[in-house]
Design a protein around this motif. Structure first.
Motif, mmCIF file in Angstrom:
data_model
loop_
_atom_site.group_PDB
_atom_site.id
_atom_site.type_symbol
_atom_site.label_atom_id
_atom_site.label_comp_id
_atom_site.label_asym_id
_atom_site.label_seq_id
_atom_site.Cartn_x
_atom_site.Cartn_y
_atom_site.Cartn_z
ATOM 1 N N ALA A 182 99.577 -65.952 103.245
ATOM 2 C CA ALA A 182 98.804 -64.664 103.747
ATOM 3 C C ALA A 182 97.279 -65.161 104.030
ATOM 4 O O ALA A 182 96.741 -66.084 103.483
ATOM 5 C CB ALA A 182 98.752 -63.620 102.592
ATOM 6 N N ARG A 183 96.729 -64.436 104.754
ATOM 7 C CA ARG A 183 95.421 -64.924 105.215
ATOM 8 C C ARG A 183 94.536 -64.635 104.001
ATOM 9 O O ARG A 183 94.653 -63.861 102.988
ATOM 10 C CB ARG A 183 94.995 -63.881 106.210
ATOM 11 C CG ARG A 183 94.563 -62.485 105.918
ATOM 12 C CD ARG A 183 94.007 -61.679 106.997
ATOM 13 N NE ARG A 183 93.768 -60.272 106.832
ATOM 14 C CZ ARG A 183 94.664 -59.198 106.974
ATOM 15 N NH1 ARG A 183 95.898 -59.457 107.384
ATOM 16 N NH2 ARG A 183 94.171 -58.288 106.797
ATOM 17 N N ARG B 183 99.624 -57.976 117.724
ATOM 18 C CA ARG B 183 100.069 -57.693 116.390
ATOM 19 C C ARG B 183 100.132 -58.865 115.403
ATOM 20 O O ARG B 183 99.648 -58.577 114.336
ATOM 21 C CB ARG B 183 101.421 -57.051 116.560
ATOM 22 C CG ARG B 183 101.484 -55.694 117.169
ATOM 23 C CD ARG B 183 102.848 -54.936 116.802
ATOM 24 N NE ARG B 183 103.953 -55.731 117.288
ATOM 25 C CZ ARG B 183 104.456 -55.737 118.584
ATOM 26 N NH1 ARG B 183 103.801 -55.000 119.431
ATOM 27 N NH2 ARG B 183 105.614 -56.393 119.059
ATOM 28 N N GLU B 184 100.790 -59.960 115.996
ATOM 29 C CA GLU B 184 100.795 -61.111 114.961
ATOM 30 C C GLU B 184 99.377 -61.777 114.647
ATOM 31 O O GLU B 184 98.943 -62.246 113.550
ATOM 32 C CB GLU B 184 101.586 -62.070 115.566
ATOM 33 C CG GLU B 184 102.227 -63.315 114.695
ATOM 34 C CD GLU B 184 103.403 -63.739 114.806
ATOM 35 O OE1 GLU B 184 103.437 -64.908 115.490
ATOM 36 O OE2 GLU B 184 104.402 -63.354 114.534
ATOM 37 N N THR C 16 109.515 -66.759 108.690
ATOM 38 C CA THR C 16 107.884 -66.688 108.701
ATOM 39 C C THR C 16 107.316 -68.121 108.800
ATOM 40 O O THR C 16 106.478 -68.130 109.512
ATOM 41 C CB THR C 16 107.873 -66.178 107.325
ATOM 42 O OG1 THR C 16 108.494 -65.042 106.938
ATOM 43 C CG2 THR C 16 106.308 -66.017 106.786
ATOM 44 N N LYS D 153 96.502 -59.842 114.581
ATOM 45 C CA LYS D 153 95.940 -58.911 113.548
ATOM 46 C C LYS D 153 96.402 -59.328 111.937
ATOM 47 O O LYS D 153 95.672 -59.251 111.135
ATOM 48 C CB LYS D 153 96.220 -57.470 114.073
ATOM 49 C CG LYS D 153 95.490 -56.740 113.008
ATOM 50 C CD LYS D 153 93.802 -56.607 113.322
ATOM 51 C CE LYS D 153 93.227 -55.443 112.565
ATOM 52 N NZ LYS D 153 93.288 -54.131 113.043
ATOM 53 N N GLU D 154 97.652 -59.493 112.153
ATOM 54 C CA GLU D 154 98.248 -59.680 110.692
ATOM 55 C C GLU D 154 97.866 -60.966 110.167
ATOM 56 O O GLU D 154 97.633 -61.047 108.855
ATOM 57 C CB GLU D 154 100.005 -59.939 110.962
ATOM 58 C CG GLU D 154 100.846 -60.190 109.443
ATOM 59 C CD GLU D 154 102.143 -60.375 109.832
ATOM 60 O OE1 GLU D 154 102.812 -60.554 109.031
ATOM 61 O OE2 GLU D 154 102.689 -60.061 111.002
ATOM 62 N N PHE D 155 97.810 -62.188 110.855
ATOM 63 C CA PHE D 155 97.459 -63.275 110.134
ATOM 64 C C PHE D 155 95.829 -63.822 110.172
ATOM 65 O O PHE D 155 95.405 -64.118 109.292
ATOM 66 C CB PHE D 155 97.927 -64.638 111.204
ATOM 67 C CG PHE D 155 99.393 -64.544 110.956
ATOM 68 C CD1 PHE D 155 100.290 -64.183 109.845
ATOM 69 C CD2 PHE D 155 100.468 -65.139 112.025
ATOM 70 C CE1 PHE D 155 101.529 -64.375 110.038
ATOM 71 C CE2 PHE D 155 101.685 -65.248 112.090
ATOM 72 C CZ PHE D 155 102.432 -64.509 110.826
#
Length: 259
Positions: free
Chosen positions: A90-91, A241-242, A202, A244-246
């Motif tokens: 996770a970031r 989207r990806e 993932t 922003k998630e990472f």
């Protein structure tokens, strides 16, 4: 790891020319991605993994983007003791103390961990407080952590399996991995959870995203649309989207604040 191997590694470190040192006063990405001139890496064949050691002077914040690889960060020189282990799935934003001279870190390839408790980390951090240069700090951190590095995976084909993911830049389905190495999809999933701490899908997303980051860093004035299709993103919305998630931010904001 034999004493002779450790000695050879540390002698190798002393012979490496130190270059590309820099001072940062704004948010940055983990150094092994952003600054190739200020790192070195090498392979050790005796029950140990490929390790990247790096050093840098200072940054207000450091963004670690998840990649399934374990990292250990410590401060060196004047300014107090600091150490951190970013989340590999996770970031993570790190905010080192403003007064420390600099920071150094090591990054392990997937499937390995630093099995070190708080007291052991504290002891290494105390030793790093007396060093005078980045190269000395990196060498000391690497030498001190080598005895604590352990293998997490059990499958003999783990390196070939992750190698296939890297070679395809993350464009690799679980079914393809299972067929290639003669495992069930469920067993492949268990291997990745054991070795990288996340499901194989993932992990493939991590690898694909880091390839996208490298493209952005290499030529940040180029439109994202020129490379996201080659990395199997369905469209701009999928990529955003990806992203922003990472990273916790949009590609535009990332380019403005970090690149």
């Amino acid at each position: 790891m034999t004493p002779q191997t450790c000695k050879a590694i540390l002698n190798n470190i002393k012979q490496i020319h130190e270059k590309g040192e820099f001072i940062m006063d704004y948010p940055m990405l983990q150094p092994w991605i952003e600054y190739k001139t200020d790192q070195y890496s090498f392979e050790i064949k005796e029950d140990i993994c490929r390790i990247t050691a790096y050093g840098f002077y200072q940054a207000d914040k450091i963004l670690f983007v998840p990649d399934g690889c374990e990292e250990l960060i410590m401060s060196w020189g004047f300014g107090g003791k600091y150490y951190a282990r970013p989340d590999k799935t996770a970031r993570t934003w790190l905010e080192p103390p403003a007064k420390c001279t600099g920071l150094c870190g090591i990054r392990l390839e997937p499937g390995f961990t630093v099995n070190m408790n708080g007291d052991e980390a504290e002891e290494i951090s105390s030793r790093l407080a007396s060093v005078k240069s980045q190269s000395e700090a990196r060498g000391m951190l690497l030498g001190a952590t080598l005895p604590f590095i352990e293998k997490k995976y059990s499958a003999p084909v783990w390196e070939d399996m992750t190698g296939m993911v890297y070679e395809t830049r993350g464009r690799c389905a679980v079914a393809e991995l299972a067929a290639k190495f003669g495992y069930t999809a469920r067993h492949v999933g268990n291997l990745f959870r054991e070795g990288a701490g996340c499901p194989p899908k993932t992990f493939c997303r991590f690898v694909r995203f880091h390839n996208a980051l490298r493209e952005m860093i290499r030529c940040h004035e180029r439109e994202n649309s020129q490379f996201i299709e080659s990395l199997s993103y369905a469209d701009q919305a999928h990529f955003q989207r990806e992203f922003k998630e990472f990273t916790g931010m949009t590609p535009r904001r990332f380019a403005k604040e970090i690149l």
